[in-house]
Scaffold this active site. Sequence first.
Site, PDB file in Angstrom:
ATOM      1  N   SER A   1      -9.870  -0.431   7.277  1.00  0.00           N
ATOM      2  CA  SER A   1      -9.222  -0.496   5.827  1.00  0.00           C
ATOM      3  C   SER A   1      -8.525  -1.780   5.585  1.00  0.00           C
ATOM      4  O   SER A   1      -8.255  -1.917   4.270  1.00  0.00           O
ATOM      5  CB  SER A   1      -8.105   0.676   5.724  1.00  0.00           C
ATOM      6  OG  SER A   1      -8.797   2.094   5.774  1.00  0.00           O
TER       7      SER A   1
ATOM      8  N   SER B   1      -9.305   1.742   2.818  1.00  0.00           N
ATOM      9  CA  SER B   1      -8.609   2.584   2.177  1.00  0.00           C
ATOM     10  C   SER B   1      -7.521   1.742   1.291  1.00  0.00           C
ATOM     11  O   SER B   1      -6.888   2.379   0.358  1.00  0.00           O
ATOM     12  CB  SER B   1      -7.709   3.883   2.825  1.00  0.00           C
ATOM     13  OG  SER B   1      -6.961   3.251   3.804  1.00  0.00           O
TER      14      SER B   1
ATOM     15  N   LYS C   1       0.616  -1.126   0.067  1.00  0.00           N
ATOM     16  CA  LYS C   1      -0.079   0.200   0.048  1.00  0.00           C
ATOM     17  C   LYS C   1       1.115   1.229   0.022  1.00  0.00           C
ATOM     18  O   LYS C   1       1.902   1.270   0.765  1.00  0.00           O
ATOM     19  CB  LYS C   1      -0.888   0.075   1.297  1.00  0.00           C
ATOM     20  CG  LYS C   1      -2.002   1.042   1.467  1.00  0.00           C
ATOM     21  CD  LYS C   1      -2.552   1.078   2.260  1.00  0.00           C
ATOM     22  CE  LYS C   1      -3.857   2.142   2.683  1.00  0.00           C
ATOM     23  NZ  LYS C   1      -4.689   1.682   3.667  1.00  0.00           N
TER      24      LYS C   1
END
Length: 586
Positions: free
Chosen positions: A178, A154, A80
Amino acid sequence: MIVVQIPKRLSIEKLREMYADKECTPKEVITEIINRSQADTHMNIWITPPSMDIIQPYLDRLEKKNPLDAPLWGIPFAIKDNIDMAGIPTTVGCPEYAYIPETHATVVERLVEAGAIPIGKTNLDQFATGLVGVRSPYGETHNALRPELISGGSSSGSAVAVARGHAAFSLGTDTAGSGRVPASLNNIVGYKPSLGAWPVKGVVPACASLDCVTVFAQSMDDTLIVDQIARGFDENDQWSKSIHSPTPELPKKIYLPIEPIHFFGPYADAYKKAWESSIEKIKTMNIPIEYIDTQLFSEIAAILYDGPWIAERWSEIGPFIESHPPHTAFPITEKVLRLGSGSTYSAASVFEAMHKIQSARHQTKKRLEEAVLVMPTVGGTWMREQVREDPIETNSQMGYYTNHCNLLDLSAVALPSGFAEEDTPFGITFFARSDSESLICGLGDLYVNQISSSTKNNTLLVSVCGLHMRGYPLEKQMHEFGATFIREDVTAPNYQMIKLPTVPPKPGLIKRQNGGASIHVEIWEMPIEKLGELVASIPSPLGFGKIELQSGKEVSGFICEAFAASTSQDITELGSWHNLVVHGDR
């Protein structure tokens, strides 16, 4: 020339087997991943996509490592883009924020040292603020199964990268959910360890006091393999804790919400049915169940965005926003963050919230002693267009069953639990105390390892690909044999599907040594005592044998003798019996 067959769904265990058997090399896997990522460019999965320029140095390092001493040797993983990868920009979903770190984040360094290959940086809701996957200037990350649906945030890109076969596992982060929401929406596993169990050094903070690094993978087994490497105290990380890796154990009790579960969005009714089906599966695990009031968790969840904790997000990102021109940040992201910038919350309100959270933690710790709480991972899903039209409310509803987790210092694992509708996954989450991660691991393994649990219950998994599937004439036969629908799946990519010249037409699956494709199937669970009746009802050239799934696991199922291909229509390219129906042949 031998064509290397790389599984569409990558897993640590399968790649280990393929490397050991000399079926493929890490470079061949990486080459296929690059091809897949390029084919999926329109899905906005990556910010820094996989390329040989980035990955080659890590491939070269493998030559100096003994696979027996490197537990993740040759295993590709995604990162990420709020987690540092040395020499690669960290953007946090904001081009103007970008910087190039000189070193890896601690968790990345540990994985690389174990032989894993970092392949690129994934898209995210900007500044890790959002649960929907559409808040990025790099584009809206598409859902892995249905592109018109949201992917969840996210950690959107990290989840979709695993679901689309771009990585064997990926790193996300979790503050409000997330590391769990995108797992549910993309039909994979999302594991969120206890606060501090995995170091956060080298992670751009969202809420530093609550942030966790998480892992997405195809299975519980894979997540725990990664956990063994990533976990551990880091003396250079002020948030790090010494929390031992969990050894799977079963809880003495399962808690379910006593109040009706609320579902939202266009699939609310389908989600409700999927939740009810999940509860029925839980009841078969022979662990005592108790129903409890979960209002306390909802009250704590509200503090994260509707209370003073939003100010912690502003304290991290606010100085950047204030020092840059207007509209540098994504508009909806800045709007959310600015909720913590004004005089709405006083110092006294912060302490009131802290005391309320501490009281709730105390109550939760007593309540969840030797127990696991089970809730839906999300309360629904939406079309991406619908979220654009109502970005605040839809995002809030996505966190309805997730926001309480880190505030209460809980560990959690989000697991696939069937489908609400076709290609619309449903998932549940197991929660346990931070000192009881072993319980969610044990219960999670029991829930998802259908082969193991089926054996204990004198049942077996059966793969069907045609008229026995849901909505077709012989579905009733499955129910007559006591079978229960479990999930949709696909075969390994080496099957031929033919249309037999029978009345009505039937499909036949033939496993090929070369060529073929992945074919859509349904997995049902059937009492072993009924298997004889099912097999006796199968006409030649159909038979019953082992079907290899995309994950590498085998289940029992309908197969076809190879000679039938010469007198039947090859429909492999359709990929599913459903697609034959779409074209007017049923």
